[in-house]
Design a protein around this motif. Sequence first.
Motif, mmCIF file in Angstrom:
data_model
loop_
_atom_site.group_PDB
_atom_site.id
_atom_site.type_symbol
_atom_site.label_atom_id
_atom_site.label_comp_id
_atom_site.label_asym_id
_atom_site.label_seq_id
_atom_site.Cartn_x
_atom_site.Cartn_y
_atom_site.Cartn_z
ATOM 1 N N UNK A 1 25.188 14.061 65.178
ATOM 2 C CA UNK A 1 24.754 13.131 64.130
ATOM 3 C C UNK A 1 23.868 12.049 64.734
ATOM 4 N N UNK A 2 24.275 11.520 65.873
ATOM 5 C CA UNK A 2 23.458 10.502 66.545
ATOM 6 C C UNK A 2 22.067 11.042 66.868
ATOM 7 N N UNK A 3 21.993 12.281 67.337
ATOM 8 C CA UNK A 3 20.692 12.857 67.679
ATOM 9 C C UNK A 3 19.824 13.066 66.448
ATOM 10 N N UNK A 4 20.442 13.476 65.343
ATOM 11 C CA UNK A 4 19.653 13.691 64.121
ATOM 12 C C UNK A 4 19.090 12.357 63.591
ATOM 13 N N UNK A 5 19.874 11.295 63.677
ATOM 14 C CA UNK A 5 19.364 9.994 63.254
ATOM 15 C C UNK A 5 18.282 9.501 64.200
ATOM 16 N N UNK A 6 18.431 9.825 65.485
ATOM 17 C CA UNK A 6 17.371 9.500 66.442
ATOM 18 C C UNK A 6 16.096 10.254 66.099
ATOM 19 N N UNK A 7 16.237 11.515 65.724
ATOM 20 C CA UNK A 7 15.063 12.305 65.322
ATOM 21 C C UNK A 7 14.354 11.670 64.130
ATOM 22 N N UNK A 8 15.134 11.187 63.160
ATOM 23 C CA UNK A 8 14.523 10.580 61.975
ATOM 24 C C UNK A 8 13.800 9.283 62.321
ATOM 25 N N UNK B 1 31.227 11.003 53.376
ATOM 26 C CA UNK B 1 32.374 10.357 54.018
ATOM 27 C C UNK B 1 31.956 9.337 55.069
ATOM 28 N N UNK B 2 30.856 8.648 54.823
ATOM 29 C CA UNK B 2 30.424 7.578 55.715
ATOM 30 C C UNK B 2 31.514 6.500 55.789
ATOM 31 N N UNK B 3 31.858 5.954 56.975
ATOM 32 C CA UNK B 3 31.159 6.061 58.255
ATOM 33 C C UNK B 3 31.732 7.074 59.237
ATOM 34 N N UNK B 4 32.408 8.105 58.784
ATOM 35 C CA UNK B 4 32.917 9.127 59.706
ATOM 36 C C UNK B 4 31.762 9.704 60.533
ATOM 37 N N UNK B 5 32.007 9.907 61.813
ATOM 38 C CA UNK B 5 31.051 10.491 62.763
ATOM 39 C C UNK B 5 29.849 9.600 63.044
ATOM 40 N N UNK B 6 29.898 8.332 62.644
ATOM 41 C CA UNK B 6 28.804 7.399 62.907
ATOM 42 C C UNK B 6 29.250 6.427 63.998
ATOM 43 N N UNK B 7 28.676 6.568 65.193
ATOM 44 C CA UNK B 7 28.988 5.634 66.265
ATOM 45 C C UNK B 7 28.055 4.426 66.201
ATOM 46 N N UNK B 8 28.159 3.526 67.164
ATOM 47 C CA UNK B 8 27.387 2.287 67.111
ATOM 48 C C UNK B 8 25.889 2.542 67.173
ATOM 49 N N UNK B 9 25.452 3.443 68.040
ATOM 50 C CA UNK B 9 24.021 3.720 68.143
ATOM 51 C C UNK B 9 23.500 4.383 66.874
ATOM 52 N N UNK B 10 24.282 5.320 66.321
ATOM 53 C CA UNK B 10 23.880 5.967 65.072
ATOM 54 C C UNK B 10 23.808 4.945 63.939
ATOM 55 N N UNK B 11 24.715 3.960 63.943
ATOM 56 C CA UNK B 11 24.695 2.924 62.910
ATOM 57 C C UNK B 11 23.425 2.096 62.998
ATOM 58 N N UNK B 12 22.974 1.782 64.211
ATOM 59 C CA UNK B 12 21.733 1.030 64.376
ATOM 60 C C UNK B 12 20.547 1.862 63.894
ATOM 61 N N UNK B 13 20.574 3.164 64.160
ATOM 62 C CA UNK B 13 19.506 4.041 63.674
ATOM 63 C C UNK B 13 19.499 4.077 62.149
ATOM 64 N N UNK B 14 20.691 4.128 61.560
ATOM 65 C CA UNK B 14 20.781 4.142 60.105
ATOM 66 C C UNK B 14 20.245 2.843 59.511
ATOM 67 N N UNK B 15 20.543 1.715 60.153
ATOM 68 C CA UNK B 15 20.017 0.437 59.683
ATOM 69 C C UNK B 15 18.488 0.440 59.696
ATOM 70 N N UNK B 16 17.883 1.037 60.717
ATOM 71 C CA UNK B 16 16.420 1.139 60.787
ATOM 72 C C UNK B 16 15.873 2.018 59.675
ATOM 73 N N UNK B 17 16.586 3.109 59.384
ATOM 74 C CA UNK B 17 16.150 4.009 58.307
ATOM 75 C C UNK B 17 16.180 3.297 56.965
ATOM 76 N N UNK B 18 17.260 2.556 56.709
ATOM 77 C CA UNK B 18 17.382 1.859 55.429
ATOM 78 C C UNK B 18 16.363 0.730 55.305
ATOM 79 N N UNK B 19 15.998 0.121 56.430
ATOM 80 C CA UNK B 19 15.074 -1.002 56.406
ATOM 81 C C UNK B 19 13.616 -0.549 56.339
ATOM 82 N N UNK B 20 13.204 0.344 57.225
ATOM 83 C CA UNK B 20 11.791 0.740 57.340
ATOM 84 C C UNK B 20 11.498 2.115 56.779
#
Length: 250
Positions: A133-140, A180-199
């Motif tokens: 999941x972290x890698x997929x958010x990094x890809x996005x 089922x958020x935030x299951x499987x979302x670690x701290x780095x993935x959460x920061x990536x998600x914040x970037x997705x929602x913002x930009x």
Amino acid sequence: VLGQRLAWQPRQSLPEAVALGRLDLDLAGLPGGAPTDPALARSDTLVMPLPVALELPDRLSLVVRTAAQGRPEAIALLQSAMLRLLTAFPPGKVRFTIVDPVGLGQNFSAFMHLADYEPALVSDRIWTEPRHVEQRLTDLTEHMETVIQKYLRNQFATIEAYNAHAGEVAEPYRFLVLADFPSAINELAAKRLASILDSGPRCGVYALIAADTRQPLPQGLTQADLNKCAVRLTWKPGGTGPGARPAGFA
């Protein structure tokens, strides 16, 4: 009916909005919403149906908040939103990254038939493990960096403006589907998600999230981040007494 199906043609242009359903607004529950003069009182006008829609380009994300009781309905709403996006956008212009850690992919397995025609439509598989999941958010987020630096630059304000110029090589829209958020979302993935929602809206990247209100938000993400550019719905349990409202989203 068969003739009508064969006559259907896919869209060739972007929709202004994608309908999700309807909410019934009870005016009696609003200050001053219901008239107090008996001569004006009418029970048939106190409930106003309002459309619920995802709007392009700024409010195309969706956050559905539930506890255990409304979880199946939240998953069903994400499924419905995905189907509506597929049919509302031109063919091939919607791509999903699906995360289903609790259901192990079962909740969205029907969408994997899309991979038989084009694997990129569903990113090859449904993701369940935190490292994946972290890698997929990094890809996005890396895709967003590419869009900003290579396509938009200082020439185009949004992906819509770039796509209008690009024509046949227009960039597709990408949707992160999180169950089922935030299951499987670690701290780095959460920061990536914040970037997705913002930009993300500027780059054509959005999120469809079913959030479990029983779990705290991970480090790196706030409720304000989660609410950015998103249509927000919350599951309300139904009452049991006379005149009680049925369970549903509000």
